[in-house]
Write an enzyme that holds these catalytic residues in place. Structure first.
Site, PDB file in Angstrom:
ATOM      1  N   PRO A  69      31.318 -20.460 -34.572  1.00  0.00           N
ATOM      2  CA  PRO A  69      30.278 -19.545 -35.160  1.00  0.00           C
ATOM      3  C   PRO A  69      29.269 -20.013 -33.811  1.00  0.00           C
ATOM      4  O   PRO A  69      28.675 -21.048 -33.798  1.00  0.00           O
ATOM      5  CB  PRO A  69      29.957 -20.110 -36.376  1.00  0.00           C
ATOM      6  CG  PRO A  69      30.479 -21.418 -36.405  1.00  0.00           C
ATOM      7  CD  PRO A  69      31.618 -21.628 -35.532  1.00  0.00           C
ATOM      8  N   LEU A  70      28.865 -19.010 -33.387  1.00  0.00           N
ATOM      9  CA  LEU A  70      27.824 -19.242 -31.966  1.00  0.00           C
ATOM     10  C   LEU A  70      26.545 -18.205 -32.338  1.00  0.00           C
ATOM     11  O   LEU A  70      26.595 -17.151 -32.454  1.00  0.00           O
ATOM     12  CB  LEU A  70      28.359 -18.631 -30.892  1.00  0.00           C
ATOM     13  CG  LEU A  70      29.773 -19.270 -30.354  1.00  0.00           C
ATOM     14  CD1 LEU A  70      30.477 -18.522 -29.407  1.00  0.00           C
ATOM     15  CD2 LEU A  70      29.259 -20.766 -29.445  1.00  0.00           C
ATOM     16  N   CYS A 154      23.858 -28.022 -36.391  1.00  0.00           N
ATOM     17  CA  CYS A 154      22.816 -27.697 -35.726  1.00  0.00           C
ATOM     18  C   CYS A 154      21.782 -28.590 -35.326  1.00  0.00           C
ATOM     19  O   CYS A 154      21.283 -29.440 -36.376  1.00  0.00           O
ATOM     20  CB  CYS A 154      22.138 -26.411 -36.481  1.00  0.00           C
ATOM     21  SG  CYS A 154      20.865 -25.610 -35.672  1.00  0.00           S
ATOM     22  N   HIS A 223      32.540 -32.003 -33.826  1.00  0.00           N
ATOM     23  CA  HIS A 223      31.854 -31.400 -32.400  1.00  0.00           C
ATOM     24  C   HIS A 223      31.666 -32.886 -31.840  1.00  0.00           C
ATOM     25  O   HIS A 223      31.068 -33.491 -32.458  1.00  0.00           O
ATOM     26  CB  HIS A 223      30.741 -30.469 -32.530  1.00  0.00           C
ATOM     27  CG  HIS A 223      30.206 -30.446 -31.107  1.00  0.00           C
ATOM     28  ND1 HIS A 223      28.706 -29.625 -30.956  1.00  0.00           N
ATOM     29  CD2 HIS A 223      30.702 -30.665 -29.651  1.00  0.00           C
ATOM     30  CE1 HIS A 223      28.757 -29.598 -29.566  1.00  0.00           C
ATOM     31  NE2 HIS A 223      29.901 -30.131 -28.703  1.00  0.00           N
ATOM     32  N   ASN A 255      36.218 -30.106 -31.444  1.00  0.00           N
ATOM     33  CA  ASN A 255      35.607 -29.033 -30.784  1.00  0.00           C
ATOM     34  C   ASN A 255      34.971 -29.873 -29.601  1.00  0.00           C
ATOM     35  O   ASN A 255      34.190 -30.689 -29.765  1.00  0.00           O
ATOM     36  CB  ASN A 255      34.529 -28.484 -31.845  1.00  0.00           C
ATOM     37  CG  ASN A 255      33.430 -27.561 -30.906  1.00  0.00           C
ATOM     38  OD1 ASN A 255      32.167 -27.760 -31.359  1.00  0.00           O
ATOM     39  ND2 ASN A 255      33.751 -26.829 -29.914  1.00  0.00           N
ATOM     40  N   GLY A 256      34.931 -29.140 -28.305  1.00  0.00           N
ATOM     41  CA  GLY A 256      34.051 -29.771 -27.326  1.00  0.00           C
ATOM     42  C   GLY A 256      34.800 -29.657 -25.899  1.00  0.00           C
ATOM     43  O   GLY A 256      35.756 -30.157 -25.864  1.00  0.00           O
ATOM     44  N   ASP A 257      34.274 -28.912 -25.125  1.00  0.00           N
ATOM     45  CA  ASP A 257      34.516 -28.741 -23.692  1.00  0.00           C
ATOM     46  C   ASP A 257      35.834 -28.188 -23.243  1.00  0.00           C
ATOM     47  O   ASP A 257      36.369 -28.686 -22.249  1.00  0.00           O
ATOM     48  CB  ASP A 257      34.490 -30.300 -23.108  1.00  0.00           C
ATOM     49  CG  ASP A 257      32.971 -31.135 -23.132  1.00  0.00           C
ATOM     50  OD1 ASP A 257      32.171 -30.324 -23.307  1.00  0.00           O
ATOM     51  OD2 ASP A 257      32.947 -32.159 -22.939  1.00  0.00           O
TER      52      ASP A 257
END
Length: 408
Positions: A69-70, A154, A223, A255-257
């Protein structure tokens, strides 16, 4: 014909009084193990009526590619682009629960699902159990989704200072009440997205995961960065690997990179149930195809322009084709272009693949369009938007909302 049957027939034809007929009464031949008394029958129904309806608490998305979700950029037209390139799971942009409860149209628009989104969830942000539970109850009655996600990742001050997003990691009692309360009222699985922790060297996720499992979360996405660190360092996949064991048997996504199929392969070796892709999809939405086909794609500048053209068509369909709709589509296109310019075409790289933390130097592409797409100047992004949507209005100014500090 038997005499009784003749009377019934006559009555049903209007030739007799049905009330005078006394048909034989029998009992349906039910197997003994299913028989009960009238009292037990009503007691059973009453007890079951108090129970929460059974929900499909399992979310079987292991091994699937999950588009994060962005905020701002993860709009419906962008998700359609990612679906086309192979994203399996999509999620609406973060929606603030108090705004939804107040009936804000702009917030409810974030929850809209396109028919191509076959596995789709929505993400809620909030700081208090009563509003989050009430909002979950409302969503349960009004929209069709496959899961609801709680935003505990967030990092922005506005959300954090009110006790939402990352701040919930330090507010355990409230966090527990939110998860249990929402899980109680939802008929679909509840998931959670969180960071490693709030402060840079103080990891909290491994301690929270067993609790989240016990509170009823069906799946968690981690994340691999803290709130404090933002994008200044690489995601900590070693820590994510530790957390897989802490979460078990609850599935954990990482999640990440991830910007190449090699990055995705390395991530999956940690034992995560799957990967969530965020910035990587903004830089190159065809990343989902690369991962599924295990290849690098030297996509041409004209193919990339076609992707942008499709985005504008989807935008006009979603936001409207009047002046307001055109300008809204343009704004979201420009936000996306502020990320797309960081992609370096494959054919220009000395070493493959590009890494997400590598800042592109100034370079000349293989043609004018490829060079224009590499510009980090807003004036050039506006020029690309004019190729697709016509001239901008007088005195038009654009400043991207996302001032990511990925290259600091």
């Amino acid at each position: 014909m038997a005499e009784g049957a003749a009377e019934v027939s006559a009555a049903s034809d209007g030739g007799g009084d049905l009330g005078t007929v006394e048909p034989e009464r029998g009992v349906a031949p039910i197997k003994p193990q299913y028989l009960t008394t009238k009292e037990q029958f009503h007691e059973f129904l009453e007890a079951k009526g108090q129970e929460k309806p059974s929900q499909d608490s399992e979310l079987d998305i292991s091994g699937k590619l999950y588009l994060a979700p962005l905020t701002t950029c993860g709009n419906l037209p962008f998700r359609r682009i990612c679906k086309r390139f192979g994203a399996d799971v999509t999620c609406g942009e973060m929606a603030v629960c108090t705004n939804l409860l107040q009936g804000q149209t702009s917030e409810w628009a974030l929850l809209k699902r396109h028919p191509c989104e076959d596995i789709f969830g929505v993400q809620l942000e909030g700081a208090f159990p009563d509003t989050m539970t009430k909002c979950a109850e409302l969503l349960n009655r009004t929209i069709e989704v496959d899961f609801v996600d709680i935003n505990v990742g967030c990092p922005i001050d506005l959300v954090f200072k009110k006790g939402g997003g990352c701040a919930l990691m330090n507010r355990l009692a409230k966090f527990q009440q939110i998860v249990r309360g929402m899980n109680q009222v939802l008929d679909v699985p509840l998931t959670v997205k969180l960071r490693t922790g709030v402060q840079e060297r103080v990891n909290l996720a491994h301690r929270l995961l067993p609790d989240l499992r016990d509170w009823g979360a069906a799946l968690v996405t981690l994340h691999g960065r803290s709130r404090e660190q933002r994008y200044t360092k690489l995601a900590d996949w070693q820590y994510i690997e530790q957390c897989v064991a802490a979460a078990s048997p609850m599935p954990l996504f990482g999640n990440g990179d991830i910007l190449s199929y090699e990055d995705a392969n390395r991530a999956l070796q940690t034992g995560v149930a799957g990967v969530m892709i965020a910035r990587g999809a903004l830089l190159k939405p065809w990343l989902f195809t690369e991962i599924k086909e295990q290849r690098h794609w030297d996509i041409s500048s004209s193919e990339r322009l076609d992707i942008l053209r499709d985005f504008t068509h989807y935008g006009l369909e979603h936001w409207g084709s009047d002046t307001q709709g055109v300008e809204k589509t343009r704004r979201f296109l420009l936000e996306w272009l502020s990320f797309l310019c960081r992609y370096v075409p494959l054919g220009l790289l000395e070493r493959l693949p590009q890494r997400i933390n590598e800042r592109p130097p100034y370079y000349l592409g293989r043609n004018y369009l490829e060079t224009l797409m590499a510009s980090q100047k807003a004036a050039d992004w506006i020029r690309i938007s004019e190729m697709l949507l016509g001239p901008v209005p007088p005195n038009f100014v654009f400043l991207p909302k996302h001032k990511a500090n990925a290259y600091k």
